[in-house]
Scaffold this motif. Structure first.
Motif, PDB file in Angstrom:
ATOM      1  N   THR A   3      52.533  13.630  -7.515  1.00  0.00           N
ATOM      2  CA  THR A   3      51.374  12.229  -6.616  1.00  0.00           C
ATOM      3  C   THR A   3      52.148  12.603  -5.419  1.00  0.00           C
ATOM      4  O   THR A   3      52.851  12.204  -5.072  1.00  0.00           O
ATOM      5  N   CYS A  12      51.299  10.021  -1.892  1.00  0.00           N
ATOM      6  CA  CYS A  12      50.407   9.510  -0.818  1.00  0.00           C
ATOM      7  C   CYS A  12      49.735   9.244   0.065  1.00  0.00           C
ATOM      8  O   CYS A  12      49.269   8.807   0.418  1.00  0.00           O
ATOM      9  N   CYS A  44      46.583  10.520   0.048  1.00  0.00           N
ATOM     10  CA  CYS A  44      45.492   9.972  -0.308  1.00  0.00           C
ATOM     11  C   CYS A  44      45.362   8.524   0.526  1.00  0.00           C
ATOM     12  O   CYS A  44      44.312   8.295   0.672  1.00  0.00           O
ATOM     13  N   ALA A  45      46.518   7.676  -0.113  1.00  0.00           N
ATOM     14  CA  ALA A  45      46.479   6.247   0.174  1.00  0.00           C
ATOM     15  C   ALA A  45      44.881   4.642   0.091  1.00  0.00           C
ATOM     16  O   ALA A  45      45.241   4.167   1.271  1.00  0.00           O
ATOM     17  N   CYS A  50      45.025   2.508  -1.936  1.00  0.00           N
ATOM     18  CA  CYS A  50      45.152   1.233  -2.039  1.00  0.00           C
ATOM     19  C   CYS A  50      45.040   0.721  -0.519  1.00  0.00           C
ATOM     20  O   CYS A  50      45.036  -0.126  -0.098  1.00  0.00           O
ATOM     21  N   PHE A  98      52.663  -1.449  -5.134  1.00  0.00           N
ATOM     22  CA  PHE A  98      51.958  -0.481  -5.919  1.00  0.00           C
ATOM     23  C   PHE A  98      51.891   1.079  -6.192  1.00  0.00           C
ATOM     24  O   PHE A  98      52.845   1.734  -5.961  1.00  0.00           O
ATOM     25  N   ILE A 152      40.953   2.721  -8.073  1.00  0.00           N
ATOM     26  CA  ILE A 152      41.464   2.792  -6.294  1.00  0.00           C
ATOM     27  C   ILE A 152      41.923   3.710  -6.820  1.00  0.00           C
ATOM     28  O   ILE A 152      42.262   4.762  -5.827  1.00  0.00           O
ATOM     29  N   CYS A 153      43.843   3.834  -7.777  1.00  0.00           N
ATOM     30  CA  CYS A 153      44.259   5.031  -7.280  1.00  0.00           C
ATOM     31  C   CYS A 153      44.377   6.361  -8.973  1.00  0.00           C
ATOM     32  O   CYS A 153      44.678   5.402  -9.746  1.00  0.00           O
TER      33      CYS A 153
HETATM   34  S1  SF4 Z   1      45.788   4.927  -4.183  1.00  0.00           S
HETATM   35 FE1  SF4 Z   1      47.486   5.246  -6.033  1.00  0.00          FE
HETATM   36  S2  SF4 Z   1      47.809   7.676  -5.084  1.00  0.00           S
HETATM   37 FE2  SF4 Z   1      47.410   6.052  -3.291  1.00  0.00          FE
HETATM   38  S3  SF4 Z   1      48.641   6.503  -1.859  1.00  0.00           S
HETATM   39 FE3  SF4 Z   1      48.190   3.587  -3.253  1.00  0.00          FE
HETATM   40  S4  SF4 Z   1      49.801   4.161  -4.957  1.00  0.00           S
HETATM   41 FE4  SF4 Z   1      49.556   5.991  -3.587  1.00  0.00          FE
END
Ligand code: SF4
Ligand code: SF4
Length: 168
Positions: A52, A54, A57-58, A60, A129, A150-151
């Motif tokens: 993954t 991040c 994504c971001a 969170c 997180f 969310i993640c």
């Molecule tokens: S939601 Fe999860 S996968 Fe996405 S940036 Fe945050 S920690 Fe990483």
């Protein structure tokens, strides 16, 4: 591989579909935690975050944001060369549980490229997180039930966890 945008769009629905199963699973794990749970979680966490990115994504940082401890506030205020009270006034508010959180989301420190502008000084909650490698993971079932919506990494880790522990 689907784009992260599509993954994130579908995630709340996928999490809803798994909610009852996950809730039951965490109740079971909390009642009788597998002996090597800390080790298993460490492994699953590491495997997932190898895949993954991040920065793609971001989610969170865009949708939730952390709570800020006093140590976080002092560290970040020092970075900005302002007083902790000024930092709180400028960026934070008290939530219904009495915790200090961001005034809004997406996080004001998140850049357009998904980089955190205070990365080296970011709150402890951001560093930890989605908490999937923390010790005694069985204690944060209720929080994890929310985080899987969310993640995407947390979602995958919980799926893998059910698979690995054979307690679906
Ligand atoms: S939601 Fe999860 S996968 Fe996405 S940036 Fe945050 S920690 Fe990483
Ligand atoms: S401080 Fe950084 S890591 Fe934490 S929510 Fe904001 S942008 Fe994300």
């Amino acid at each position: 591989m689907p784009y992260m945008e599509d993954i994130l769009k579908e995630l709340p629905q996928r999490a809803r579909e798994k909610h009852a199963e996950n809730k039951k699973f965490f109740a079971k794990v909390a009642k009788k935690p597998p002996k090597d749970l800390d080790y298993t979680m460490e492994q699953l966490h590491r495997e997932e975050f190898r895949r993954t990115d991040c920065l793609q994504c971001a989610n969170c940082c865009k949708t939730t944001g952390p709570l800020f401890t006093q140590a976080d506030i002092e560290r970040i205020a020092k970075h900005f060369r302002i007083r902790p009270s000024q930092f709180v006034e400028r960026y934070l508010r008290v939530d219904e549980d009495g915790d200090l959180i961001l005034q809004g989301v997406p996080c004001v420190f998140l850049g357009a490229d998904n980089h955190c502008s205070i990365y080296d000084h970011r709150p402890k909650a951001c560093r930890e997180f989605p908490h999937t490698n923390r010790k005694k993971f069985q204690q944060i079932g209720p929080l994890t039930l929310k985080n899987v919506a969310i993640c995407p990494a947390a979602f995958h880790i919980v799926e893998a966890m059910k698979e690995r522990l054979g307690t679906r």
